[in-house]
Write a protein that holds these residues in place. Structure first.
Motif, PDB file in Angstrom:
ATOM      1  N   ASP A  30      35.297  59.150  85.136  1.00  0.00           N
ATOM      2  CA  ASP A  30      33.972  58.571  85.883  1.00  0.00           C
ATOM      3  C   ASP A  30      33.690  59.324  87.043  1.00  0.00           C
ATOM      4  OD1 ASP A  30      32.135  57.034  87.086  1.00  0.00           O
ATOM      5  OD2 ASP A  30      32.809  54.949  86.426  1.00  0.00           O
ATOM      6  N   ALA A  31      32.635  60.194  86.909  1.00  0.00           N
ATOM      7  CA  ALA A  31      32.257  61.110  88.003  1.00  0.00           C
ATOM      8  C   ALA A  31      31.619  60.227  89.287  1.00  0.00           C
ATOM      9  CB  ALA A  31      31.471  61.860  87.610  1.00  0.00           C
ATOM     10  N   GLN A  32      31.075  59.136  88.937  1.00  0.00           N
ATOM     11  CA  GLN A  32      30.494  58.274  90.026  1.00  0.00           C
ATOM     12  C   GLN A  32      31.456  57.543  90.714  1.00  0.00           C
ATOM     13  OE1 GLN A  32      27.405  58.193  91.112  1.00  0.00           O
ATOM     14  NE2 GLN A  32      26.288  59.212  89.607  1.00  0.00           N
ATOM     15  N   ALA A  33      32.495  57.051  89.931  1.00  0.00           N
ATOM     16  CA  ALA A  33      33.542  56.423  90.938  1.00  0.00           C
ATOM     17  C   ALA A  33      34.301  57.310  91.735  1.00  0.00           C
ATOM     18  CB  ALA A  33      34.709  56.083  89.682  1.00  0.00           C
ATOM     19  N   ALA A  34      34.472  59.060  91.239  1.00  0.00           N
ATOM     20  CA  ALA A  34      34.741  59.789  92.114  1.00  0.00           C
ATOM     21  C   ALA A  34      34.040  59.958  93.214  1.00  0.00           C
ATOM     22  CB  ALA A  34      35.250  60.987  91.241  1.00  0.00           C
ATOM     23  N   PHE A  35      32.833  59.967  93.256  1.00  0.00           N
ATOM     24  CA  PHE A  35      31.949  60.162  94.322  1.00  0.00           C
ATOM     25  C   PHE A  35      31.894  59.091  95.454  1.00  0.00           C
ATOM     26  CE2 PHE A  35      27.439  61.292  95.737  1.00  0.00           C
ATOM     27  CZ  PHE A  35      27.849  61.948  96.620  1.00  0.00           C
ATOM     28  N   ARG A  36      32.128  57.781  94.820  1.00  0.00           N
ATOM     29  CA  ARG A  36      32.124  56.844  95.702  1.00  0.00           C
ATOM     30  C   ARG A  36      33.446  56.768  96.648  1.00  0.00           C
ATOM     31  NH1 ARG A  36      30.016  53.858  91.324  1.00  0.00           N
ATOM     32  NH2 ARG A  36      32.099  53.263  90.505  1.00  0.00           N
ATOM     33  N   LEU A  37      34.600  57.241  95.951  1.00  0.00           N
ATOM     34  CA  LEU A  37      35.707  57.431  96.582  1.00  0.00           C
ATOM     35  C   LEU A  37      35.767  58.788  97.660  1.00  0.00           C
ATOM     36  CD1 LEU A  37      37.987  57.301  93.614  1.00  0.00           C
ATOM     37  CD2 LEU A  37      38.335  55.651  95.803  1.00  0.00           C
ATOM     38  N   ALA A  38      34.982  59.485  97.552  1.00  0.00           N
ATOM     39  CA  ALA A  38      34.537  60.748  98.315  1.00  0.00           C
ATOM     40  C   ALA A  38      33.913  60.085  99.623  1.00  0.00           C
ATOM     41  CB  ALA A  38      33.796  61.748  97.823  1.00  0.00           C
ATOM     42  N   ASN A  39      32.918  59.383  99.203  1.00  0.00           N
ATOM     43  CA  ASN A  39      32.138  58.819 100.483  1.00  0.00           C
ATOM     44  C   ASN A  39      32.821  57.729 101.249  1.00  0.00           C
ATOM     45  OD1 ASN A  39      29.764  60.409 100.074  1.00  0.00           O
ATOM     46  ND2 ASN A  39      29.230  58.807  98.403  1.00  0.00           N
ATOM     47  N   HIS A  40      33.723  56.911 100.558  1.00  0.00           N
ATOM     48  CA  HIS A  40      34.863  56.248 101.331  1.00  0.00           C
ATOM     49  C   HIS A  40      35.896  57.002 102.079  1.00  0.00           C
ATOM     50  CE1 HIS A  40      37.943  53.300 101.872  1.00  0.00           C
ATOM     51  NE2 HIS A  40      38.833  54.079 101.271  1.00  0.00           N
ATOM     52  N   TYR A  41      36.217  57.814 101.682  1.00  0.00           N
ATOM     53  CA  TYR A  41      37.504  58.654 102.660  1.00  0.00           C
ATOM     54  C   TYR A  41      36.573  59.403 103.591  1.00  0.00           C
ATOM     55  CZ  TYR A  41      40.877  57.403  99.348  1.00  0.00           C
ATOM     56  OH  TYR A  41      42.151  56.966  98.970  1.00  0.00           O
ATOM     57  N   ALA A  63      27.187  65.617  95.245  1.00  0.00           N
ATOM     58  CA  ALA A  63      28.672  66.006  95.575  1.00  0.00           C
ATOM     59  C   ALA A  63      28.533  67.522  95.810  1.00  0.00           C
ATOM     60  CB  ALA A  63      29.521  65.539  94.523  1.00  0.00           C
ATOM     61  N   ALA A  64      28.129  68.210  95.041  1.00  0.00           N
ATOM     62  CA  ALA A  64      28.026  69.847  95.290  1.00  0.00           C
ATOM     63  C   ALA A  64      27.317  70.273  96.357  1.00  0.00           C
ATOM     64  CB  ALA A  64      27.501  70.348  94.087  1.00  0.00           C
ATOM     65  N   SER A  65      26.186  69.788  96.582  1.00  0.00           N
ATOM     66  CA  SER A  65      25.463  69.950  97.734  1.00  0.00           C
ATOM     67  C   SER A  65      26.041  69.589  99.100  1.00  0.00           C
ATOM     68  CB  SER A  65      23.938  69.381  97.768  1.00  0.00           C
ATOM     69  OG  SER A  65      23.324  69.572  96.669  1.00  0.00           O
ATOM     70  N   SER A  66      26.665  68.465  99.130  1.00  0.00           N
ATOM     71  CA  SER A  66      27.451  67.856 100.284  1.00  0.00           C
ATOM     72  C   SER A  66      28.597  68.706 100.581  1.00  0.00           C
ATOM     73  CB  SER A  66      27.796  66.382 100.014  1.00  0.00           C
ATOM     74  OG  SER A  66      26.703  65.632  99.678  1.00  0.00           O
ATOM     75  N   MET A  67      29.206  69.291  99.431  1.00  0.00           N
ATOM     76  CA  MET A  67      30.295  70.134  99.964  1.00  0.00           C
ATOM     77  C   MET A  67      29.982  71.396 100.744  1.00  0.00           C
ATOM     78  SD  MET A  67      32.350  69.955  96.077  1.00  0.00           S
ATOM     79  CE  MET A  67      33.351  71.089  96.707  1.00  0.00           C
ATOM     80  N   TRP A 127      37.708  64.823  96.613  1.00  0.00           N
ATOM     81  CA  TRP A 127      37.045  63.926  95.777  1.00  0.00           C
ATOM     82  C   TRP A 127      35.458  64.374  95.225  1.00  0.00           C
ATOM     83  CZ3 TRP A 127      39.241  60.798  92.501  1.00  0.00           C
ATOM     84  CH2 TRP A 127      40.399  60.137  92.924  1.00  0.00           C
ATOM     85  N   CYS A 128      34.679  65.131  96.125  1.00  0.00           N
ATOM     86  CA  CYS A 128      33.798  65.588  95.888  1.00  0.00           C
ATOM     87  C   CYS A 128      33.761  66.727  94.540  1.00  0.00           C
ATOM     88  CB  CYS A 128      32.761  66.079  96.884  1.00  0.00           C
ATOM     89  SG  CYS A 128      31.889  65.217  97.987  1.00  0.00           S
ATOM     90  N   ALA A 129      34.695  67.483  94.950  1.00  0.00           N
ATOM     91  CA  ALA A 129      35.065  68.356  93.692  1.00  0.00           C
ATOM     92  C   ALA A 129      35.377  67.806  92.435  1.00  0.00           C
ATOM     93  CB  ALA A 129      36.209  69.300  94.206  1.00  0.00           C
ATOM     94  N   ILE A 130      36.093  66.690  92.600  1.00  0.00           N
ATOM     95  CA  ILE A 130      36.533  65.925  91.198  1.00  0.00           C
ATOM     96  C   ILE A 130      34.963  65.568  90.638  1.00  0.00           C
ATOM     97  CG2 ILE A 130      37.706  64.042  90.179  1.00  0.00           C
ATOM     98  CD1 ILE A 130      39.400  66.265  90.762  1.00  0.00           C
ATOM     99  N   ALA A 131      34.457  64.737  91.386  1.00  0.00           N
ATOM    100  CA  ALA A 131      33.095  64.355  90.811  1.00  0.00           C
ATOM    101  C   ALA A 131      32.248  65.532  90.093  1.00  0.00           C
ATOM    102  CB  ALA A 131      32.360  63.767  91.857  1.00  0.00           C
TER     103      ALA A 131
END
Length: 238
Positions: free
Chosen positions: A114-125, A151-155, A138-142
């Protein structure tokens, strides 16, 4: 005779169930990028609340068209409104903070693809706990799971603004043996995830744009959706 028939059918069903469980156990780790720890190992010194939310953001290099006003907000967050600014709102950490139960649930979902779940974790951490290394991972995982553009733009934006250089370098660090092993995986097994992982290492930990781009396009040619999305959004040419 009927008893033997039922015993045979029962044995087949049990075998299929065991095989199915074994398949899930084997396939789940393959979804994640290799040589990437997803547990917090370091706590970066925090700025005071006053300086953290009043300090103006460092401008992004003009050759990368990234809108820092909006790029850090997840697509499914209710607070994603044009008037908000991620670096100046004292309530920003709470917007992204997850409970322990939700962290566990999102981790399970992310390991399931689940890519969206990975992105939620990125924002959490990142925005709630200020662990920017884990944010990038976690952005990379997303990105790897679904090619999520935010996620790519944020990285890229986090690297360009230069706010947390130590965390950026540390996020995708590899040992010499890890690098060699990943290169072998690319050469011998045509492993797109390994090529993408090397692109992240050279781009973030070594700040070597040339090698980053080479490995990124290697991953693209091998079928990596995440690498393709990064190449598009980072304006990486062949």
């Amino acid at each position: 005779m009927f008893r033997n028939h039922f015993l045979v059918v029962g044995s087949i069903l049990i075998s299929l169930a065991v095989w199915g469980c074994h398949s899930v156990a084997q396939e789940t780790p393959i979804l994640m990028l290799p040589c990437l720890s997803l547990r917090s190992e370091y706590t970066e010194p925090r700025l005071s609340l006053w300086s953290e939310y009043t300090e103006p953001p460092i401008p992004v290099s003009s050759n990368i068209p990234i809108d820092l006003e909006h790029v850090f907000w997840a697509a499914d967050v209710q607070s994603n409104r044009a008037g908000l600014h991620w670096s100046r709102l004292p309530t920003t950490p709470e917007v992204f903070r997850l409970s322990e139960e939700n962290v566990a649930a999102d981790e399970s979902a992310a390991f399931g693809g689940d890519a969206q779940a990975a992105f939620r974790l990125a924002n959490h951490y990142g925005f709630a706990l200020h662990d920017w290394s884990l944010y990038l991972r976690w952005c990379a995982i997303a990105v790897d799971l679904g090619g999520i553009g935010e996620a790519a733009s944020s990285m890229e934006a986090l690297q360009q603004i230069g706010r947390h250089p130590e965390a950026v370098v540390r996020a995708f660090e590899l040992s010499d043996s890890d690098v060699e092993q990943l290169k072998k995986s690319v050469q011998q097994a045509h492993d797109a995830k390994a090529a993408f992982r090397l692109a992240l290492f050279f781009g973030y930990s070594r700040n070597d744009a040339k090698q980053r781009d080479e490995w990124l396009w290697t991953a693209v040619t091998m079928g990596s959706t995440g690498a393709k999305r990064c190449a598009e959004l980072w304006h990486v040419s062949r």
